[in-house]
Design a protein around this motif. Structure first.
Motif, PDB file in Angstrom:
ATOM      1  N   ALA A 306      -9.074   0.410 -10.562  1.00  0.00           N
ATOM      2  CA  ALA A 306      -8.461  -0.500 -11.541  1.00  0.00           C
ATOM      3  C   ALA A 306      -7.823  -1.703 -10.850  1.00  0.00           C
ATOM      4  N   ASP A 307      -8.158  -1.889  -9.544  1.00  0.00           N
ATOM      5  CA  ASP A 307      -7.702  -3.027  -8.739  1.00  0.00           C
ATOM      6  C   ASP A 307      -6.204  -3.027  -8.470  1.00  0.00           C
ATOM      7  N   ALA A 308      -5.596  -1.836  -8.369  1.00  0.00           N
ATOM      8  CA  ALA A 308      -4.191  -1.749  -7.967  1.00  0.00           C
ATOM      9  C   ALA A 308      -4.062  -2.110  -6.486  1.00  0.00           C
ATOM     10  N   ASP A 309      -2.912  -2.627  -6.097  1.00  0.00           N
ATOM     11  CA  ASP A 309      -2.655  -3.036  -4.719  1.00  0.00           C
ATOM     12  C   ASP A 309      -2.562  -1.822  -3.805  1.00  0.00           C
ATOM     13  N   LEU A 310      -3.251  -1.886  -2.645  1.00  0.00           N
ATOM     14  CA  LEU A 310      -3.302  -0.758  -1.721  1.00  0.00           C
ATOM     15  C   LEU A 310      -1.906  -0.388  -1.208  1.00  0.00           C
ATOM     16  N   ARG A 311      -1.073  -1.375  -0.931  1.00  0.00           N
ATOM     17  CA  ARG A 311       0.279  -1.111  -0.421  1.00  0.00           C
ATOM     18  C   ARG A 311       1.115  -0.374  -1.463  1.00  0.00           C
ATOM     19  N   THR A 312       0.938  -0.727  -2.722  1.00  0.00           N
ATOM     20  CA  THR A 312       1.664  -0.043  -3.795  1.00  0.00           C
ATOM     21  C   THR A 312       1.232   1.413  -3.896  1.00  0.00           C
ATOM     22  N   ILE A 313      -0.080   1.645  -3.791  1.00  0.00           N
ATOM     23  CA  ILE A 313      -0.601   3.015  -3.838  1.00  0.00           C
ATOM     24  C   ILE A 313      -0.048   3.818  -2.659  1.00  0.00           C
ATOM     25  N   GLN A 314       0.033   3.180  -1.482  1.00  0.00           N
ATOM     26  CA  GLN A 314       0.609   3.849  -0.310  1.00  0.00           C
ATOM     27  C   GLN A 314       2.025   4.330  -0.592  1.00  0.00           C
ATOM     28  N   GLU A 315       2.845   3.469  -1.202  1.00  0.00           N
ATOM     29  CA  GLU A 315       4.232   3.825  -1.507  1.00  0.00           C
ATOM     30  C   GLU A 315       4.306   4.932  -2.549  1.00  0.00           C
ATOM     31  N   LEU A 316       3.434   4.869  -3.545  1.00  0.00           N
ATOM     32  CA  LEU A 316       3.439   5.892  -4.590  1.00  0.00           C
ATOM     33  C   LEU A 316       3.042   7.260  -4.026  1.00  0.00           C
ATOM     34  N   LEU A 317       2.101   7.273  -3.087  1.00  0.00           N
ATOM     35  CA  LEU A 317       1.639   8.524  -2.496  1.00  0.00           C
ATOM     36  C   LEU A 317       2.585   9.046  -1.411  1.00  0.00           C
ATOM     37  N   GLY A 318       3.437   8.163  -0.890  1.00  0.00           N
ATOM     38  CA  GLY A 318       4.341   8.583   0.171  1.00  0.00           C
ATOM     39  C   GLY A 318       3.667   8.671   1.518  1.00  0.00           C
ATOM     40  N   HIS A 319       2.628   7.836   1.734  1.00  0.00           N
ATOM     41  CA  HIS A 319       1.941   7.808   3.029  1.00  0.00           C
ATOM     42  C   HIS A 319       2.748   6.962   4.015  1.00  0.00           C
ATOM     43  N   GLU A 320       2.977   7.490   5.206  1.00  0.00           N
ATOM     44  CA  GLU A 320       3.697   6.742   6.230  1.00  0.00           C
ATOM     45  C   GLU A 320       2.836   5.630   6.795  1.00  0.00           C
ATOM     46  N   ASP A 321       1.540   5.892   6.926  1.00  0.00           N
ATOM     47  CA  ASP A 321       0.601   4.931   7.517  1.00  0.00           C
ATOM     48  C   ASP A 321      -0.403   4.499   6.456  1.00  0.00           C
ATOM     49  N   ILE A 322      -0.580   3.196   6.303  1.00  0.00           N
ATOM     50  CA  ILE A 322      -1.509   2.705   5.275  1.00  0.00           C
ATOM     51  C   ILE A 322      -2.950   3.096   5.581  1.00  0.00           C
ATOM     52  N   ALA A 323      -3.243   3.411   6.858  1.00  0.00           N
ATOM     53  CA  ALA A 323      -4.597   3.848   7.218  1.00  0.00           C
ATOM     54  C   ALA A 323      -4.961   5.130   6.477  1.00  0.00           C
ATOM     55  N   THR A 324      -3.967   5.959   6.200  1.00  0.00           N
ATOM     56  CA  THR A 324      -4.206   7.193   5.436  1.00  0.00           C
ATOM     57  C   THR A 324      -4.632   6.859   4.015  1.00  0.00           C
ATOM     58  N   THR A 325      -4.034   5.813   3.451  1.00  0.00           N
ATOM     59  CA  THR A 325      -4.356   5.411   2.075  1.00  0.00           C
ATOM     60  C   THR A 325      -5.720   4.738   2.004  1.00  0.00           C
TER      61      THR A 325
END
Length: 344
Positions: A306-325
């Motif tokens: 749905a074109d959500a921002d990757l950084r926002t998804i990272q924060e929502l998932l609680g990933h420390e590293d964006i590479a995981t997202t």
């Protein structure tokens, strides 16, 4: 001999500290590195003898204290995995060594040894190095060594894209679950919580006024996740039914009233939510193998689509590293590619 070769690129360092008192350590590396390490070890031992400092601990002497610390600060499953790895493969090589004498060549020797032991399971070996580095950092912070952890290059590993469900499959699961389970499964899909975060969720961390959930994630890190209207209504319905159960005088279950999702059988914290999920999947007629984490994967993938921002998804998932997202981008782009291919 002060420096004795006991294997290929493997040496024993032997420092005499008086009658009946000596310090021995194993070192992996070149002969020159071993001699350098011996000189450093002897100097440290001499300083300790003169200042009456704490004994110069081998890595094996520290593992119990480190794991006791980790037990207080990590989720139980994470601690069990660390306990297995540190007491197993890590101790098999590093037990008689000291952190100050672990060099890049030592880590490379460990990786070669583990590849020979278990084959090309690079992801497992990389996890071992992560836990070892954390152990080393703890030792440095507590004064058991003078050197900070060195950078450990990881073995090449290409993570497989996560499996996901379609939106219609997710909705079919919710429609075939009771109100308690429906709220639980929506926490996985509409809020992206991990299974353990759902099982440990407290009622007071669900804020209906702000329409959000405060999540205590890995490493006790806190994040706030907004609730969708669907999730909010499901949680209200679930809490209302729970209040009826708790206040019913005929109910003899000793409820833990702080939990958002106590076991309906014991009243205590759930230990697994796979079985009720499988029951809903069977009723929905879904033939795929589904785990609670796949609902979390679906949450991230559907938001990317749905074109959500990757950084926002990272924060929502609680990933420390964006590479995981970023692993979810592969799933999303594959679906987009399929759509584009329809033009052929």
């Amino acid at each position: 001999m002060a420096v004795r070769e006991i294997g290929t690129d493997k040496y024993q360092l032997d420092v005499s500290r008086g009658v009946g008192n000596r310090t021995r350590m194993v070192f992996y590396g070149s002969k020159a590195e071993a001699e350098k390490a011996y000189t450093y070890l002897k100097r440290q031992c001499d300083q300790e003898d003169g200042r009456q400092k704490k004994s110069y601990n081998n890595i094996g002497d520290l593992v119990n204290a480190h794991l006791e610390y980790e037990k207080l600060h990590k989720a139980h499953k994470t601690w069990e995995e660390k306990d297995r790895i540190l007491r197993g493969p890590i101790m098999s090589m590093f037990r008689k060594m000291h952190f100050d004498f672990v060099y890049t060549s030592t880590i490379e020797a460990y990786k070669r040894k583990r590849v020979n032991d278990i084959g090309k399971k690079h992801r497992a070996i990389n996890l071992e190095l992560i836990y070892f580095s954390g152990f080393w950092k703890w030792a440095y912070q507590n004064g058991y060594c003078q050197t900070m952890p060195i950078k450990m290059s990881k073995l090449p590993y290409k993570r497989k894209p996560p499996k996901v469900l379609t939106k219609s499959e997710c909705m079919a699961i919710f429609h075939n679950a009771g109100p308690h389970r429906q709220a639980m499964f929506l926490c996985l899909y509409h809020a992206g919580l991990r299974a353990n975060e759902v099982m440990t969720l407290k009622r007071y961390n669900v804020d209906f006024t702000g329409c959000s959930i405060t999540v205590i994630g890995k490493g006790d890190k806190t994040r706030t996740v907004p609730m969708t209207q669907t999730l909010s209504e499901a949680m209200k319905r679930h809490f209302s039914l729970m209040d009826d159960l708790i206040s019913n005088p005929k109910t003899k279950v000793p409820w833990d009233e702080t939990l958002a999702f106590p076991s309906l059988r014991t009243g205590k914290q759930l230990t697994d939510i796979r079985r009720p999920l499988w029951n809903a999947i069977e009723k929905a007629g879904i033939l795929k193998k589904v785990t609670p984490h796949i609902l979390r994967h679906s949450f991230a993938t559907h938001m990317l689509e749905a074109d959500a921002d990757l950084r926002t998804i990272q924060e929502l998932l609680g990933h420390e590293d964006i590479a995981t997202t970023q692993v979810y981008t592969h799933v999303a782009i594959n679906k987009k590619r399929t759509a584009v291919d329809l033009l052929e």
